[in-house]
Design a protein around this motif. Structure first.
Motif, mmCIF file in Angstrom:
data_model
loop_
_atom_site.group_PDB
_atom_site.id
_atom_site.type_symbol
_atom_site.label_atom_id
_atom_site.label_comp_id
_atom_site.label_asym_id
_atom_site.label_seq_id
_atom_site.Cartn_x
_atom_site.Cartn_y
_atom_site.Cartn_z
ATOM 1 N N GLU A 156 89.518 62.076 58.030
ATOM 2 C CA GLU A 156 88.384 61.975 58.948
ATOM 3 C C GLU A 156 87.754 63.351 59.105
ATOM 4 N N SER A 157 86.448 63.357 59.323
ATOM 5 C CA SER A 157 85.746 64.640 59.449
ATOM 6 C C SER A 157 86.233 65.392 60.675
ATOM 7 N N GLY A 158 86.073 66.690 60.649
ATOM 8 C CA GLY A 158 86.527 67.530 61.739
ATOM 9 C C GLY A 158 87.984 67.898 61.569
ATOM 10 N N SER A 159 88.828 66.884 61.397
ATOM 11 C CA SER A 159 90.262 67.121 61.215
ATOM 12 C C SER A 159 90.610 67.510 59.785
ATOM 13 N N ASP A 160 89.927 66.906 58.816
ATOM 14 C CA ASP A 160 90.329 67.055 57.413
ATOM 15 C C ASP A 160 89.256 67.656 56.512
ATOM 16 N N TYR A 161 88.027 67.560 56.901
ATOM 17 C CA TYR A 161 86.928 68.151 56.125
ATOM 18 C C TYR A 161 85.735 68.368 57.039
ATOM 19 N N GLN A 162 84.838 69.208 56.604
ATOM 20 C CA GLN A 162 83.666 69.529 57.407
ATOM 21 C C GLN A 162 82.458 68.717 56.946
ATOM 22 N N LEU A 163 81.706 68.222 57.900
ATOM 23 C CA LEU A 163 80.486 67.497 57.569
ATOM 24 C C LEU A 163 79.519 68.429 56.840
ATOM 25 N N GLY A 164 78.859 67.871 55.839
ATOM 26 C CA GLY A 164 77.935 68.653 55.028
ATOM 27 C C GLY A 164 78.605 69.347 53.868
ATOM 28 N N ASP A 165 79.950 69.173 53.732
ATOM 29 C CA ASP A 165 80.698 69.891 52.699
ATOM 30 C C ASP A 165 81.470 68.961 51.781
ATOM 31 N N ALA A 166 81.311 67.654 51.917
ATOM 32 C CA ALA A 166 82.112 66.723 51.118
ATOM 33 C C ALA A 166 81.269 65.559 50.639
ATOM 34 N N PHE A 167 81.558 65.119 49.419
ATOM 35 C CA PHE A 167 80.989 63.887 48.883
ATOM 36 C C PHE A 167 81.878 62.715 49.301
ATOM 37 N N PRO A 168 81.345 61.494 49.317
ATOM 38 C CA PRO A 168 82.179 60.341 49.670
ATOM 39 C C PRO A 168 83.434 60.212 48.819
ATOM 40 N N HIS A 169 83.342 60.506 47.512
ATOM 41 C CA HIS A 169 84.522 60.426 46.654
ATOM 42 C C HIS A 169 85.601 61.424 47.075
ATOM 43 N N THR A 200 83.310 61.771 37.578
ATOM 44 C CA THR A 200 83.332 63.233 37.709
ATOM 45 C C THR A 200 83.927 63.721 39.028
ATOM 46 N N ALA A 201 84.460 62.813 39.846
ATOM 47 C CA ALA A 201 85.056 63.247 41.119
ATOM 48 C C ALA A 201 86.324 64.054 40.845
ATOM 49 N N ALA A 243 91.789 68.472 47.736
ATOM 50 C CA ALA A 243 92.110 69.426 46.677
ATOM 51 C C ALA A 243 91.531 68.994 45.336
ATOM 52 N N ARG A 244 91.383 69.958 44.448
ATOM 53 C CA ARG A 244 90.958 69.709 43.070
ATOM 54 C C ARG A 244 92.135 69.102 42.307
ATOM 55 N N ILE A 245 92.004 67.828 41.934
ATOM 56 C CA ILE A 245 93.125 67.163 41.284
ATOM 57 C C ILE A 245 93.363 67.681 39.869
ATOM 58 N N ASP A 246 92.341 68.224 39.221
ATOM 59 C CA ASP A 246 92.581 68.791 37.892
ATOM 60 C C ASP A 246 93.423 70.058 37.994
ATOM 61 N N ALA A 273 96.004 54.303 46.720
ATOM 62 C CA ALA A 273 94.805 54.747 46.010
ATOM 63 C C ALA A 273 94.869 54.380 44.528
ATOM 64 N N LYS A 274 93.710 54.165 43.942
ATOM 65 C CA LYS A 274 93.620 53.755 42.545
ATOM 66 C C LYS A 274 93.341 54.923 41.597
ATOM 67 N N PHE A 275 92.883 56.051 42.111
ATOM 68 C CA PHE A 275 92.600 57.166 41.218
ATOM 69 C C PHE A 275 93.909 57.794 40.753
ATOM 70 N N ALA A 276 93.829 58.575 39.694
ATOM 71 C CA ALA A 276 95.022 59.206 39.127
ATOM 72 C C ALA A 276 94.709 60.652 38.782
ATOM 73 N N PHE A 277 95.755 61.432 38.626
ATOM 74 C CA PHE A 277 95.565 62.792 38.133
ATOM 75 C C PHE A 277 95.038 62.718 36.702
ATOM 76 N N PRO A 278 94.145 63.630 36.321
ATOM 77 C CA PRO A 278 93.634 63.610 34.942
ATOM 78 C C PRO A 278 94.754 63.812 33.930
ATOM 79 N N GLN A 279 94.659 63.101 32.802
ATOM 80 C CA GLN A 279 95.699 63.202 31.780
ATOM 81 C C GLN A 279 95.741 64.588 31.154
ATOM 82 N N ASP A 280 94.564 65.124 30.837
ATOM 83 C CA ASP A 280 94.487 66.455 30.225
ATOM 84 C C ASP A 280 93.862 67.387 31.242
#
Length: 287
Positions: A156-169, A200-201, A243-246, A273-280
């Motif tokens: 949630e914003s405020g606690s985990d990220y700042q508004l105006g600094d994050a994409f929905p993904h 590209t997320a 965090a940057r998962i790559d 969650a359905k996303f995964a760490f990139p293979q390469d």
């Protein structure tokens, strides 16, 4: 069913003949998929696709909606909605003294919950409900609710990220039903759609854990002194991180320590969650 009353939340009402059409055209949430009795996440974005306001939206009758958001951003949210309203026949107002009560339990608790309660659809494996209005009651410590939220991986914003600094993904709105990829245009839709179709997320919400208490929210996550993300809400040895998962995957593959300040941490994808760490990871980071 355990519950807590949240004093840091506010309720905005949007009603009138054009309310649904107006909101559908500006918010990320697909209102065609919003059923009565549900509270779905969503956001109002900048044209560049960054989250300006986050919220939970629910139906409040015919041609009427409630948007639950942080109390400290509610007035600004109302002003922004009114700016976009133009000639739409929709009344927008912040509700005074709108009490937000949240309850939790296993799936069997749904049948005995308040008939006016809304199912928080961000949670799939546990029953989380929200109720608006009513009387002040003695419930559980709101920190118990925050512990549940952190353990599940809901940012949630405020606690985990700042508004105006994050994409929905970045904050998993694409996976919690907060983005309608089949709906028409809305503010910032082109950027969000491009990230979805191109995959590209790179920034994602992860669950952080450590063998000792984590530092406070806002601590930088680093690998060999290089930033990879930021710590969000913390509950003892568990917390959330964006965090940057790559870069995280590259560190895991190389056996390099991921640090939150002076504390070594492990970062994991939320179980649902359905996303995964990139293979390469190395190639992804260089791209």
């Amino acid at each position: 069913m355990p519950f807590a009353q949240l004093k840091d939340r506010a309720l905005i009402s949007v009603s009138g003949p054009d309310a649904e059409h107006f909101l559908q055209n500006i918010l990320t949430t697909d209102l065609d998929a919003l059923r009565h009795g549900e509270a779905k996440p969503g956001a109002l974005l900048s044209p560049q696709g960054k989250i300006l306001f986050d919220f939970l939206i629910s139906r409040a009758g015919d041609n009427a909606f409630h948007l639950e958001c942080r109390a400290d951003i509610a007035d600004d949210f109302v002003r922004r909605l009114m700016l976009y309203r133009l000639r739409a026949k929709a009344d927008i107002a912040k509700q005074d003294q709108a009490l937000v009560t949240i309850a939790w339990g296993d799936d069997s608790s749904r049948s005995v919950s308040d008939s006016t309660a809304l199912a928080d659809t961000r949670f799939r494996d546990i029953a989380i409900s929200r109720t608006y209005g009513g009387e002040t009651k003695d419930g559980d410590d709101p920190n118990t609710w925050q512990k549940i939220r952190i353990g599940y991986g809901i940012a949630e914003s405020g606690s985990d990220y700042q508004l105006g600094d994050a994409f929905p993904h970045d904050v998993l709105l694409d996976e919690t039903g907060g983005v309608g990829f089949k709906k028409g245009c809305y503010i910032g839709q082109e950027v969000v759609s491009r990230m979805q179709h191109r995959g590209t997320a790179r920034r994602r919400v992860l669950i952080a854990s450590a063998d000792s208490p984590l530092p406070a929210a806002g601590a930088e996550l680093t690998v060999a002194g290089r930033p990879v993300g930021t710590l969000g809400s913390v509950d003892g040895r568990t917390g959330l991180a964006v965090a940057r998962i790559d870069r995280v995957k590259a560190a895991i593959d190389a056996g390099e320590a991921i640090m939150a300040g002076e504390t070594p941490v492990k970062l994991a994808i939320p179980a649902w969650a359905k996303f995964a760490f990139p293979q390469d990871a190395a190639s992804a980071e260089e791209a």
